[in-house]
Design a protein around this motif. Sequence first.
Motif, mmCIF file in Angstrom:
data_model
loop_
_atom_site.group_PDB
_atom_site.id
_atom_site.type_symbol
_atom_site.label_atom_id
_atom_site.label_comp_id
_atom_site.label_asym_id
_atom_site.label_seq_id
_atom_site.Cartn_x
_atom_site.Cartn_y
_atom_site.Cartn_z
ATOM 1 N N GLU A 195 0.800 -1.215 0.000
ATOM 2 C CA GLU A 195 0.000 0.000 0.000
ATOM 3 C C GLU A 195 0.839 1.275 0.000
ATOM 4 O O GLU A 195 0.361 2.319 -0.451
ATOM 5 N N ASN A 196 2.072 1.225 0.511
ATOM 6 C CA ASN A 196 2.872 2.439 0.618
ATOM 7 C C ASN A 196 4.355 2.098 0.605
ATOM 8 O O ASN A 196 4.760 1.010 1.046
ATOM 9 N N ASN A 197 5.170 3.052 0.137
ATOM 10 C CA ASN A 197 6.614 2.908 0.092
ATOM 11 C C ASN A 197 7.264 4.155 0.691
ATOM 12 O O ASN A 197 6.769 5.277 0.502
ATOM 13 N N THR A 198 8.367 3.957 1.399
ATOM 14 C CA THR A 198 9.092 5.092 1.967
ATOM 15 C C THR A 198 10.582 4.947 1.670
ATOM 16 O O THR A 198 11.099 3.840 1.508
ATOM 17 N N LEU A 199 11.257 6.088 1.616
ATOM 18 C CA LEU A 199 12.703 6.126 1.415
ATOM 19 C C LEU A 199 13.263 7.209 2.325
ATOM 20 O O LEU A 199 12.813 8.365 2.284
#
Length: 247
Positions: A195-199
């Motif tokens: 549902e979501n990606n972070t960096l």
Amino acid sequence: MPRFFTAAFVLLCSPAALALVPPDYQEPPSALTSEVEAGFQLNTGNTKSTSFNGRTKVVYDTDDMRQESLFKAYFAADDEETTSEKYEIQLQSSYKFYNGYAFGRGDFTWDKFGSYTRISTISGGYGFDAIANSSTTLSLEIGPGYRYNLPIATDSLISPESNSEVILRTAAKFEQKLQEYTSLNADLTSEIGEENNTLTLDINYKNTLFQDWAFKVGFNVKYTEVVPEGSQQTDTITTFNLLYTFQ
């Protein structure tokens, strides 16, 4: 009796006794180290604002294991209201073996004004040192995890629902000793979910001033692909701190 104390004093001050403790003797390095840093800013006149950030890190590193804990706090306010309040806790236990280490990790964030006010991530996996010498270290980590998010309330969504998902976490931790008293550190972490990606990129430059005191400049940027309506995808934090190291 006085003659006994006199003889003992002469013996202790003799060259043979002094040879037992060399003048350049130093305590053996400790497995436990800790760092405390803080920065404060106060503006008056046309602009009235106050900001504070603090960081505490404790590491216990032996031949078999490495325990690491990190606490961060950020606060900012103007003459009318609080504009920023954020706390982070990071915990990691690593158990070393021949060519790498297995780790368990927990990341917890409370951010009153962030796009997500509560973020909790539990992960584990495998890591190894791709580069390890006297001046350069590069560690790589990969493993599955579980992430919980609570979005910030908005005008259109007063009581937002939390969401959680399984993620894949990868991380690269780089440390470069530039000179005898200066070093550069950079950590790059990605969390990939359905549902979501972070960096997240965390960079800091440290310059030792004298003995255990250092001046540190830090830059943290986090990109979140999916955010609540009205929120920004990218958050950045820049800090200028004094750091003290306990060994």
